[in-house]
Motif scaffolding. Structure first.
Motif, short mmCIF file in Angstrom:
data_model
loop_
_atom_site.label_atom_id
_atom_site.label_comp_id
_atom_site.label_asym_id
_atom_site.label_seq_id
_atom_site.Cartn_x
_atom_site.Cartn_y
_atom_site.Cartn_z
N UNK A 253 0.68 -1.02 -0.26
CA UNK A 253 0.14 -0.28 -0.10
C UNK A 253 0.74 1.39 0.07
N UNK A 254 1.96 1.42 0.75
CA UNK A 254 2.67 2.93 0.15
C UNK A 254 3.85 2.87 -1.44
N UNK A 255 3.09 2.00 -2.06
CA UNK A 255 3.27 1.95 -3.43
C UNK A 255 2.30 3.11 -3.58
N UNK A 256 1.38 3.05 -2.85
CA UNK A 256 0.60 3.71 -3.47
C UNK A 256 1.21 5.43 -3.06
N UNK A 257 1.82 5.99 -2.52
CA UNK A 257 2.26 7.53 -2.13
C UNK A 257 3.50 7.80 -3.55
N UNK A 258 2.72 9.30 -3.98
CA UNK A 258 3.41 9.92 -4.90
C UNK A 258 5.35 9.71 -4.90
N UNK A 259 6.04 9.42 -5.72
CA UNK A 259 7.83 8.25 -5.08
C UNK A 259 8.45 7.46 -4.53
N UNK A 260 6.95 7.02 -4.02
CA UNK A 260 7.53 5.38 -3.62
C UNK A 260 7.12 4.68 -4.21
N UNK A 261 8.00 3.86 -4.80
CA UNK A 261 7.85 2.36 -5.53
C UNK A 261 8.41 1.50 -4.51
N UNK A 262 7.44 -0.08 -5.15
CA UNK A 262 7.45 -1.53 -4.90
C UNK A 262 8.36 -2.51 -5.55
N UNK A 263 9.32 -2.88 -5.61
CA UNK A 263 10.85 -3.46 -6.59
C UNK A 263 9.18 -4.87 -6.87
N UNK A 264 8.45 -4.65 -8.31
CA UNK A 264 8.15 -6.33 -8.14
C UNK A 264 9.19 -7.75 -8.28
N UNK A 265 8.57 -8.37 -7.81
CA UNK A 265 7.50 -9.04 -7.04
C UNK A 265 8.25 -8.48 -5.99
N UNK A 266 8.87 -8.15 -5.06
CA UNK A 266 9.50 -8.09 -3.97
C UNK A 266 8.10 -7.13 -3.13
N UNK A 267 8.81 -7.14 -1.82
CA UNK A 267 7.52 -5.89 -1.14
C UNK A 267 8.85 -4.89 -1.22
N UNK A 268 10.43 -4.31 -0.81
CA UNK A 268 11.16 -4.03 -0.80
C UNK A 268 10.60 -2.59 -1.24
N UNK A 269 10.81 -1.48 -0.86
CA UNK A 269 10.23 0.08 -1.09
C UNK A 269 11.39 0.50 -1.24
N UNK A 270 11.14 1.75 -1.90
CA UNK A 270 12.00 2.51 -2.37
C UNK A 270 11.65 4.05 -2.35
N UNK A 271 12.29 4.81 -1.88
CA UNK A 271 11.85 6.04 -1.77
C UNK A 271 12.92 6.96 -3.06
N UNK A 272 11.69 7.49 -3.60
CA UNK A 272 12.57 8.94 -4.63
C UNK A 272 14.36 8.69 -5.13
N UNK A 273 14.35 7.59 -5.36
CA UNK A 273 15.43 6.34 -6.28
C UNK A 273 16.15 5.70 -5.66
#
Length: 949
Positions: A253-273
């Protein structure tokens, strides 16, 4: 002959009327019904019926009142009735007898009463939307309380940062709307809500001075609405709902925030690069490491336990800790102690997990107490989710290229082996508990604890020589059978990691202008990677029978092993002082003691061992200054020292914010933020050598000590929020990060290091400095209407950095960013509790197309002449095809007798695309290599149900 004024069809009117009477009165008789013909006028009567058959009671009542009553005998068969009344009208007696039975009645124009089954239609409902403004300045008022006292189905809401509110599911008709805000007079009005439409209301609140000896306000810090743009919040509802066809996942759900992405297929998150370890994640203020389960494919938290997720991106304030990219903060969800309806439970089931939550409120003496306990467990042993099973099955094979690189050329192993999965296993669970004691005005004690664990096992039987029936999809040919292999080698690779967190937080007012908070807690993470290799079983003559061949096969099959553990003990205090109407100061200080232990290694890297015990002292201060009604300045400073090392690290940070309502253009909020950011405990991901490829890395955390210097970055970020109309909101953001000093694993140095399993390893041997930059931006348009609610987001990201020992020391694009990402969400209500949902995403420009392990471990000697063809020293040239996904589903929600049910039926990846995750290489005896593809799961159905009682 017909008279001139006669109607030609008149002779047929009498038979038609007679036919209708026969059907009305005789129909029930012909179908087994019963009609009691009585005089059409009824008289009042008294009844004294006790537990009699309903049919007999109706006859007695019809005889006593003299009414005409018609009904189907099957409608009343087997039912009993009681009715003791004084003299009452016939309709009152009929209602008395039918009470509690699913039987209704209608009265015809001739006075006949006809019994029938009740006709129940879902009520038509309406919506209420509006905005609350300040009476003098005209600016929107956030956090105003909106109540509808006469609406039993609605308990209240607050206005958002643009002063708007929206209430749905209201019965049509007049409703009293009560709006209140501290420091303003209460607003009360009557608004008519139309069926299947939206009523709109604008409230203008007048100032009202507060006269009191003392006043305690238990709320977030004051400030302009744009101050909230530093933090994007995902509330509890999206966390618990999931996507149109996906199971609920907190990190997803954090991937719904602009600038926050989730690396498919993992639950790893990345904030603005930023990389996965560039941000921190905290639960109730305590750090959680590797917050994932099921092989890092799902988040490690039960959505039912959490109140929401807060994401702080580039330019976050000095009080928010040390991180290079941003912070993610989770809080447990507790009922209000004074909530009389606070006792309830929730059960949720989907294709991957089963979860439950219980909560309640009580009073211990004079102290209100609220409590919550929640948990979630995997259902893998009962049902194996098709998408998860497909992913693990496709990705858990020994990589042929990496296997070939591990063995000597004279072993005749033909470069390695492939594996066939036999018994996949994936399990996880998590438990949450929280307590809150309201000890007085603005005084409370919060206690919470969390424990989660995840395991992933990979049983493989290796045997098929490389090059046999491996097509461009990376899947074995249809004719493949281990029975035809000249040898079999059983192996097992297993991952296990867990998190445990406990904390206590006390908050109390010190004076009329000062509030103090004290928190203490402990966090522990432990992760293990184990690999077992059995004995080679020969089924036919094989070149492996030599000792060198057997040793080579076992070496190629042996996966990564090790343990990583880190424990944090934290003590932190905070003082919040209101210096004036527009001035505020917050000071915090804390001590963190950290203990870490790492033991890890694989076929390409020697066994690394490291232990550390470190402490950190931190202090931070942040001042807020209001420069008029529309401008706010925030300035902060953060200091960190490591006792015994003498250096104090300084991190200045600041922000300028502007908010204003501009006539007919709506409300505009602008903020510019920036500062210096460091990280003192750094996450390093050691790339795995391929045995269980579904978990691509093994993670370790190292508290940085001399001679390693903590990495630092500089942020500059700006964002604009514009609400041009009540239903619309537009967000624009941009950022730039200068990264003069980073740290990264030096893989060539690691591979060339001598093996010394018993000696502690100096981290500076395999960790080296790096530098780079990141910049990007995004646009989000959100619309909330009566027939459609949705959003459209576009994000651009570019990040480059150097990788020690690789790529000639030049800056290259990082592998974890999605340069171009376009996503949308849509919900269309259908009425009667049904809604259509859809989510979609497109990603373009991904680089580093081959498996990460190739770039880390392979050398020109491993590929020979193919090295120049594949250019593994130029990952930016390996461009993956675009990735497209579209999910669609139907959501339904109903409530019966206090029990609410919500369910979803959906289809993930409706288009059935086999999106490319990355590529692998297969060596051939002639020295050439071919490329094969690892893909993400295809189309699959999903079902989930949530029951609240």
């Amino acid at each position: 002959m017909t008279a001139p004024d006669a109607t030609p069809n008149a002779p047929h009117s009498l038979p038609a009327t007679a036919l209708l009477v026969v059907l009305l009165l005789g129909g029930p008789l012909l179908s087994g019904g019963r009609a009691v013909a009585q005089p059409s006028t009824g008289d009042p009567a008294a009844l004294g019926i006790q537990d009699a058959p309903l049919e007999q009671a109706l006859e007695q009542m019809a005889t006593a009142t003299g009414i005409s009553l018609v009904y189907d005998a099957s409608l009343v068969s087997g039912r009993r009735a009681s009715c003791v009344t004084d003299t009452s009208p016939p309709e009152a007696l009929l209602r008395c007898l039918l009470a509690g039975h699913p039987v209704d009645y209608v009265r015809t124009s001739r006075g006949t009463y006809v019994l029938r089954s009740p006709v129940r239609r879902p009520p038509r409902v309406g919506r209420l939307a509006g905005i609350v403004r300040d009476g003098e300045a005209g600016r929107p008022l956030p956090d105003a309380h909106v109540r509808l006292p006469d609406a039993r189905e609605f308990r209240g809401t607050v206005t958002d940062s643009t002063g708007r509110f929206h209430v749905s599911g209201l019965l049509p008709g007049p409703h009293t709307v009560v709006i209140s805000h501290l420091g303003y007079r209460r607003h009360e009005a009557t608004v008519y809500v139309p069926p299947n439409d939206t009523a709109r209301h604008e409230a203008v609140l007048a100032y009202s001075p507060i006269a009191a000896d003392s006043l305690f306000i238990d709320a977030d810090r004051y400030g302009l609405p744009s101050a909230r743009r530093e933090a994007d919040r995902v509330p509890a509802a999206p966390l618990r709902a999931g996507g149109a066809a996906e199971v609920p996942d907190v990190l997803g759900a954090a991937g719904s925030v602009l600038g926050v992405t989730a690396s498919a297929p993992y639950a790893d998150l990345h904030i603005q690069g930023g990389p996965p370890g560039g941000h921190t994640l905290r639960l109730d203020g305590m750090p959680v490491r590797n917050p994932a389960s099921a092989g890092r494919l799902l988040g490690a938290f039960s959505p039912l336990a959490l109140e929401g997720l807060t994401a702080r991106k580039a330019g976050f304030g000095a009080l928010r800790g040390n991180a290079l990219s941003g912070t993610l903060e989770l809080t447990h969800d507790l009922p209000a102690p004074s909530d009389p309806g606070g006792q309830y439970g929730t059960v949720r089931a989907d294709s991957r997990s089963l979860g439950a939550r219980l909560q309640g409120s009580a009073t211990l003496g004079d102290t209100p107490v609220s409590a919550m306990v929640a948990g979630r467990t995997s259902v893998w042993d009962v049902y194996q989710d098709a998408g998860l099973h497909d992913l693990i099955d496709r990705w858990s094979t020994l990589d042929p290229m990496l296997a070939a690189a591990q063995v000597s050329a004279d072993t005749s192993l033909a470069g390695g082996s492939l594996g066939a999965r036999t018994q996949p296993s994936a399990g996880f669970y998590d438990l949450h508990g929280a307590l809150r004691f309201d000890l007085g005005p603005a005084t409370r004690l919060d206690l919470s604890a969390y424990h989660g664990r995840s395991t992933l096992g990979a049983d493989l039987v290796l045997g098929q020589p490389i090059g046999t029936d491996l097509g461009q999809t990376g899947e074995e040919g249809d004719g493949f059978s281990l029975d035809s292999s000249p040898f079999k080698l059983p192996t097992r690779d297993e991952q296990d990691w867990s998190n445990t967190v406990a904390q206590a937080r006390y908050q109390a007012p010190v004076s009329g202008r000062t509030t103090a908070t004290l928190q203490a807690g402990v966090s522990h993470y432990r992760g293990t990677a184990a690999s077992e290799v059995g004995e080679v079983q020969f089924t036919s003559p094989s070149s492996l029978r030599s000792g060198a061949g057997v040793a080579a096969a076992r070496q190629a099959a042996h996966g990564q092993e090790g343990t990583s553990a880190v424990t944090d003990v934290l003590l932190e205090g905070e003082v919040d002082v209101a210096l004036g109407p527009r001035w505020g100061l917050v000071w915090s200080g804390g001590l963190t003691h950290q203990r870490s232990r790492v033991r890890i290694g694989n076929a390409f890297a020697p066994q690394l061992q490291h232990r550390a015990h470190t402490s950190r002292l931190t202090t931070a201060a942040e001042m807020t200054i209001g420069l008029g009604a529309h401008v706010q300045l925030d300035g902060g400073l953060r200091l960190t020292s490591r006792p015994g090392q003498g250096t104090v690290f300084v991190e200045p940070r600041g922000a300028l914010r502007y908010d204003r309502s501009i006539g007919g253009l709506g409300t505009v909020g602008l903020s510019v933020r920036g500062g210096l950011y460091r990280q003192f405990t750094t996450q390093f991901d050691l790339i795995r050598d391929g045995a269980t490829a579904v978990v691509p890395t093994t993670r370790m955390w190292l508290p940085l000590t001399d001679p390693l210097t903590p990495p630092r970055t500089y942020h500059l970020a700006a964002d604009l929020t514009w609400a041009p109309a009540p239903r619309w909101q537009i967000d624009v953001e941009g950022y730039r990060k200068w990264q003069p000093h980073l740290l990264a694993i030096d893989y060539p140095a690691l591979r060339g290091a001598p093996t010394a399993p018993a000696a502690p390893t100096d981290p500076s041997r395999f960790i080296a400095p790096s530098h780079g930059f990141a910049h990007g931006g995004g646009l989000e348009v959100a619309y909330e209407g009566t027939s459609l609610t949705g959003s459209l987001r576009y994000a651009y990201s570019r990040a480059e950095r150097t990788f020690p020992g690789r790529f000639g020391g030049r800056q290259v694009l990082v592998p974890w960013t999605d340069p171009h990402r376009l996503a949308f969400t849509a919900e269309v209500p259908l009425g009667a509790g049904l809604a259509l949902e859809a989510t979609g995403e497109g990603v373009w420009g991904r680089r580093w197309g081959y498996r990460r392990a190739y770039y880390a471990y392979l050398t020109p000697d491993d590929l020979g002449a193919a090295w120049d063809e594949r250019q593994l020293d130029r990952p930016e040239t390996h461009r993956l095809p675009p990735r497209y996904t579209l999910d669609a589903g139907v959501r339904f929600s109903r409530s019966w007798a206090g029990v609410g049910i919500e369910g979803r039926i959906g289809v993930a990846n409706v288009l059935g695309r086999r999106n490319v995750a990355d590529w692998g290489l297969e060596p051939h005896p002639d020295g050439s290599v071919s490329r094969w593809t690892r893909s993400l799961p295809g189309r699959r159905a999903t079902v989930s149900v949530r029951i609240r009682y």
